[in-house]
Design a protein around this motif. Structure first.
Motif, PDB file in Angstrom:
ATOM      1  N   ILE A 151      45.266  25.682  53.600  1.00  0.00           N
ATOM      2  CA  ILE A 151      45.539  25.556  54.834  1.00  0.00           C
ATOM      3  C   ILE A 151      46.691  26.426  55.356  1.00  0.00           C
ATOM      4  CG2 ILE A 151      46.364  23.907  56.612  1.00  0.00           C
ATOM      5  CD1 ILE A 151      45.175  21.651  54.931  1.00  0.00           C
ATOM      6  N   PHE A 152      47.758  26.442  54.446  1.00  0.00           N
ATOM      7  CA  PHE A 152      49.016  27.105  54.525  1.00  0.00           C
ATOM      8  C   PHE A 152      49.382  28.559  53.820  1.00  0.00           C
ATOM      9  CE2 PHE A 152      49.969  22.533  55.002  1.00  0.00           C
ATOM     10  CZ  PHE A 152      50.176  22.442  56.315  1.00  0.00           C
ATOM     11  N   GLY A 153      48.459  28.797  52.936  1.00  0.00           N
ATOM     12  CA  GLY A 153      48.440  30.315  52.310  1.00  0.00           C
ATOM     13  C   GLY A 153      49.521  30.038  51.161  1.00  0.00           C
ATOM     14  N   MET A 154      50.118  28.830  50.833  1.00  0.00           N
ATOM     15  CA  MET A 154      51.402  28.896  50.195  1.00  0.00           C
ATOM     16  C   MET A 154      51.077  29.025  48.673  1.00  0.00           C
ATOM     17  SD  MET A 154      53.220  25.986  52.305  1.00  0.00           S
ATOM     18  CE  MET A 154      54.576  25.638  50.896  1.00  0.00           C
ATOM     19  N   GLU A 155      51.981  29.053  47.777  1.00  0.00           N
ATOM     20  CA  GLU A 155      51.759  29.069  46.305  1.00  0.00           C
ATOM     21  C   GLU A 155      51.798  27.755  45.907  1.00  0.00           C
ATOM     22  OE1 GLU A 155      51.240  31.453  44.048  1.00  0.00           O
ATOM     23  OE2 GLU A 155      51.350  32.879  45.730  1.00  0.00           O
ATOM     24  N   PRO A 156      51.195  27.027  44.868  1.00  0.00           N
ATOM     25  CA  PRO A 156      51.094  25.917  44.325  1.00  0.00           C
ATOM     26  C   PRO A 156      52.647  25.376  43.892  1.00  0.00           C
ATOM     27  CG  PRO A 156      49.356  27.334  43.182  1.00  0.00           C
ATOM     28  CD  PRO A 156      50.345  28.254  43.840  1.00  0.00           C
ATOM     29  N   ILE A 157      52.704  24.160  44.238  1.00  0.00           N
ATOM     30  CA  ILE A 157      53.933  23.520  44.240  1.00  0.00           C
ATOM     31  C   ILE A 157      54.019  22.545  42.951  1.00  0.00           C
ATOM     32  CG2 ILE A 157      55.720  21.946  45.250  1.00  0.00           C
ATOM     33  CD1 ILE A 157      54.599  22.971  48.185  1.00  0.00           C
ATOM     34  N   LYS A 158      55.091  22.817  42.142  1.00  0.00           N
ATOM     35  CA  LYS A 158      55.060  21.848  41.018  1.00  0.00           C
ATOM     36  C   LYS A 158      55.745  20.614  41.555  1.00  0.00           C
ATOM     37  CE  LYS A 158      56.580  21.517  36.097  1.00  0.00           C
ATOM     38  NZ  LYS A 158      57.258  22.410  35.107  1.00  0.00           N
ATOM     39  N   PHE A 159      55.022  19.694  42.089  1.00  0.00           N
ATOM     40  CA  PHE A 159      55.632  18.269  42.284  1.00  0.00           C
ATOM     41  C   PHE A 159      56.311  17.516  41.328  1.00  0.00           C
ATOM     42  CE2 PHE A 159      52.477  19.349  45.700  1.00  0.00           C
ATOM     43  CZ  PHE A 159      53.517  19.274  47.007  1.00  0.00           C
ATOM     44  N   LEU A 160      55.631  17.310  40.247  1.00  0.00           N
ATOM     45  CA  LEU A 160      56.062  16.465  39.155  1.00  0.00           C
ATOM     46  C   LEU A 160      57.157  17.141  38.185  1.00  0.00           C
ATOM     47  CD1 LEU A 160      52.788  14.638  38.385  1.00  0.00           C
ATOM     48  CD2 LEU A 160      54.919  13.630  39.817  1.00  0.00           C
ATOM     49  N   ASN A 161      58.081  16.594  37.644  1.00  0.00           N
ATOM     50  CA  ASN A 161      58.997  16.837  36.619  1.00  0.00           C
ATOM     51  C   ASN A 161      59.782  18.376  37.457  1.00  0.00           C
ATOM     52  OD1 ASN A 161      60.562  17.089  34.244  1.00  0.00           O
ATOM     53  ND2 ASN A 161      59.199  18.366  33.171  1.00  0.00           N
ATOM     54  N   ASN A 162      60.057  17.949  38.590  1.00  0.00           N
ATOM     55  CA  ASN A 162      60.885  18.796  39.378  1.00  0.00           C
ATOM     56  C   ASN A 162      61.853  18.120  40.404  1.00  0.00           C
ATOM     57  OD1 ASN A 162      61.669  20.790  41.414  1.00  0.00           O
ATOM     58  ND2 ASN A 162      59.600  21.584  41.882  1.00  0.00           N
ATOM     59  N   THR A 163      63.094  18.509  40.077  1.00  0.00           N
ATOM     60  CA  THR A 163      64.199  17.828  40.774  1.00  0.00           C
ATOM     61  C   THR A 163      64.305  18.151  42.189  1.00  0.00           C
ATOM     62  OG1 THR A 163      65.753  20.001  40.322  1.00  0.00           O
ATOM     63  CG2 THR A 163      65.803  18.423  38.729  1.00  0.00           C
ATOM     64  N   THR A 164      63.661  18.763  42.575  1.00  0.00           N
ATOM     65  CA  THR A 164      63.493  19.237  44.179  1.00  0.00           C
ATOM     66  C   THR A 164      62.674  17.871  44.884  1.00  0.00           C
ATOM     67  OG1 THR A 164      63.668  21.504  44.119  1.00  0.00           O
ATOM     68  CG2 THR A 164      62.987  20.506  46.083  1.00  0.00           C
ATOM     69  N   TRP A 165      61.659  17.533  44.332  1.00  0.00           N
ATOM     70  CA  TRP A 165      60.682  16.648  44.561  1.00  0.00           C
ATOM     71  C   TRP A 165      60.770  15.163  44.053  1.00  0.00           C
ATOM     72  CZ3 TRP A 165      58.056  17.467  48.894  1.00  0.00           C
ATOM     73  CH2 TRP A 165      57.818  18.726  49.355  1.00  0.00           C
ATOM     74  N   PHE A 166      61.861  15.004  42.981  1.00  0.00           N
ATOM     75  CA  PHE A 166      61.975  13.874  42.109  1.00  0.00           C
ATOM     76  C   PHE A 166      62.027  12.479  42.894  1.00  0.00           C
ATOM     77  CE2 PHE A 166      63.904  10.892  39.420  1.00  0.00           C
ATOM     78  CZ  PHE A 166      63.089  10.741  38.340  1.00  0.00           C
ATOM     79  N   TYR A 167      63.126  12.576  43.643  1.00  0.00           N
ATOM     80  CA  TYR A 167      63.253  11.515  44.640  1.00  0.00           C
ATOM     81  C   TYR A 167      62.071  10.904  45.539  1.00  0.00           C
ATOM     82  CZ  TYR A 167      68.198  11.503  42.781  1.00  0.00           C
ATOM     83  OH  TYR A 167      69.197  11.240  41.957  1.00  0.00           O
ATOM     84  N   GLN A 168      61.431  12.077  45.922  1.00  0.00           N
ATOM     85  CA  GLN A 168      60.694  11.737  47.106  1.00  0.00           C
ATOM     86  C   GLN A 168      59.236  10.943  46.531  1.00  0.00           C
ATOM     87  OE1 GLN A 168      62.426  14.538  46.712  1.00  0.00           O
ATOM     88  NE2 GLN A 168      62.299  15.677  48.579  1.00  0.00           N
ATOM     89  N   ILE A 169      58.975  11.743  45.270  1.00  0.00           N
ATOM     90  CA  ILE A 169      57.806  11.080  44.502  1.00  0.00           C
ATOM     91  C   ILE A 169      58.172   9.614  43.759  1.00  0.00           C
ATOM     92  CG2 ILE A 169      56.680  11.355  42.375  1.00  0.00           C
ATOM     93  CD1 ILE A 169      55.774  13.594  44.370  1.00  0.00           C
ATOM     94  N   VAL A 170      59.430   9.379  43.609  1.00  0.00           N
ATOM     95  CA  VAL A 170      59.769   7.913  42.967  1.00  0.00           C
ATOM     96  C   VAL A 170      59.824   7.085  44.198  1.00  0.00           C
ATOM     97  CG1 VAL A 170      61.550   6.566  42.127  1.00  0.00           C
ATOM     98  CG2 VAL A 170      61.196   8.841  41.132  1.00  0.00           C
ATOM     99  N   VAL A 171      60.349   7.198  45.316  1.00  0.00           N
ATOM    100  CA  VAL A 171      60.119   6.423  46.321  1.00  0.00           C
ATOM    101  C   VAL A 171      59.147   6.270  47.066  1.00  0.00           C
ATOM    102  CG1 VAL A 171      61.426   5.788  48.457  1.00  0.00           C
ATOM    103  CG2 VAL A 171      62.746   6.914  46.780  1.00  0.00           C
ATOM    104  N   SER A 172      58.421   7.259  47.387  1.00  0.00           N
ATOM    105  CA  SER A 172      56.897   7.253  47.902  1.00  0.00           C
ATOM    106  C   SER A 172      56.050   6.417  47.237  1.00  0.00           C
ATOM    107  CB  SER A 172      56.653   8.422  48.388  1.00  0.00           C
ATOM    108  OG  SER A 172      56.351   9.316  47.227  1.00  0.00           O
ATOM    109  N   SER A 173      55.779   6.630  45.835  1.00  0.00           N
ATOM    110  CA  SER A 173      54.967   6.030  45.100  1.00  0.00           C
ATOM    111  C   SER A 173      55.235   4.599  44.877  1.00  0.00           C
ATOM    112  CB  SER A 173      54.967   6.643  43.496  1.00  0.00           C
ATOM    113  OG  SER A 173      56.182   6.616  42.917  1.00  0.00           O
ATOM    114  N   ASP A 174      56.564   4.094  44.764  1.00  0.00           N
ATOM    115  CA  ASP A 174      57.046   2.706  44.803  1.00  0.00           C
ATOM    116  C   ASP A 174      56.527   2.142  46.094  1.00  0.00           C
ATOM    117  OD1 ASP A 174      58.868   0.785  43.383  1.00  0.00           O
ATOM    118  OD2 ASP A 174      59.511   0.950  45.534  1.00  0.00           O
TER     119      ASP A 174
END
Length: 306
Positions: A151-174
């Motif tokens: 959709i956006f033509g972006m490079e794959p994002i490493k969501f897991l084991n990544n300090t940039t996305w860590f808090y978002q993943i923890v809170v949203s999954s909870d």
């Protein structure tokens, strides 16, 4: 005093069936919440299996000092508070919002489907949830990254084991895992609101939003305050299973929390006295928080646990 005791027993006997229903819960709490308190003394002893609880030598506050002298103790406490606060401030209102929105749904079939779908994640273990997230979020062929690239033509994002996305993943999954189950209490509270109140404000010309604001929210206010007071006791407990599975080498600096530290120290390293001391520290702070917030709630809202 004898008369008061006699009167109390008469009341208990009069309502014996209600107390009988309470008995399994009381037995459970006694066996799993009160009897284990005997083991608190391990935190103040140099525990060994030969001596047991009472035969191990006293160590005083040795293990509490060890924890506070540990070079990472400040980081661990800070991470625990940050993650717990985010879960509380962002996650606590979500079940309230879901319950209110479901109450406004008039299609009963759609309402039941949404309720069922939102309840199901609660019964799924964190191991399954994290495995599912790994499959969905992996940069190597995961559907989320594939959609982003398409959709956006972006490079794959490493969501897991990544300090940039860590808090978002923890809170949203909870939130995703617990929102449906937590909303049940609010749904029950909303169901107990007198329907005549809604009819009265309708006559005055109130729309759906004003009904929600002036009737529904005040109707669940007391329940929300009680649950918030209880939730403050978890500020020193960020969640063991979720953080153990989500945290990795790259996120250790922001993902190391007290729960995981206690389990690793007690089970992996066999430092039972040290782990008990850290766990007791968690419980002590949680007690202070609950009592403090309870006093504030009693002062400003006349609603409290005790």
């Amino acid at each position: 005093m004898y008369m008061a005791a006699s009167l109390l027993w008469k009341k208990i006997w009069k309502h014996k069936l209600f107390y009988l229903f309470m008995l399994p819960g009381l037995v459970w709490f006694f066996l799993f919440s009160y009897m284990p308190l005997y083991g608190i003394q391990v935190a103040f002893r140099d525990f060994n299996y030969m001596g047991g609880f009472t035969g191990s030598p006293w160590a005083g506050f040795k293990y509490f000092k060890q924890f506070f002298d540990f070079y990472q103790s400040g980081d661990i406490i800070r991470n625990t508070i940050i993650i717990s606060l985010m879960k509380l401030l962002i996650g606590f209102p979500m079940p309230v919002i879901l319950a209110i929105l479901l109450n406004e749904v008039r299609n009963r079939r759609f309402k039941k489907i949404v309720q069922t779908v939102s309840y199901l994640p609660y019964f799924v273990s964190w191991i399954v949830v994290i495995t599912l997230m790994q499959r969905l979020l992996t940069p190597a062929g995961g559907p989320i990254n594939d959609a982003i690239s398409l959709i956006f033509g972006m490079e794959p994002i490493k969501f897991l084991n990544n300090t940039t996305w860590f808090y978002q993943i923890v809170v949203s999954s909870d939130i995703w895992k617990n929102i449906g189950w937590s909303s049940i209490i609010y749904m029950a509270a909303i169901a107990g609101i007198d329907q005549q109140l809604y009819e009265a404000v309708k006559i005055d010309g109130a729309g759906r939003f004003r009904q929600m604001w002036h009737i529904t929210l005040p109707g669940i206010r007391n329940i929300a305050i009680i649950l918030f007071i209880l939730a403050t006791g978890t500020l020193m407990s960020a969640g063991y299973e979720q953080l153990l599975l989500l945290n990795g080498p790259a996120t250790t600096a922001i993902g190391s929390v007290l729960d995981v530290h206690v389990i690793n120290s007690g089970i992996s390293q066999g430092r039972l006295s040290y782990a008990a001391a850290v766990g007791l520290f968690q419980s002590f702070i949680a007690l202070i928080l609950v009592v403090s917030v309870n006093q504030i709630a009693r002062k400003y809202s006349d609603v409290s646990l005790f």
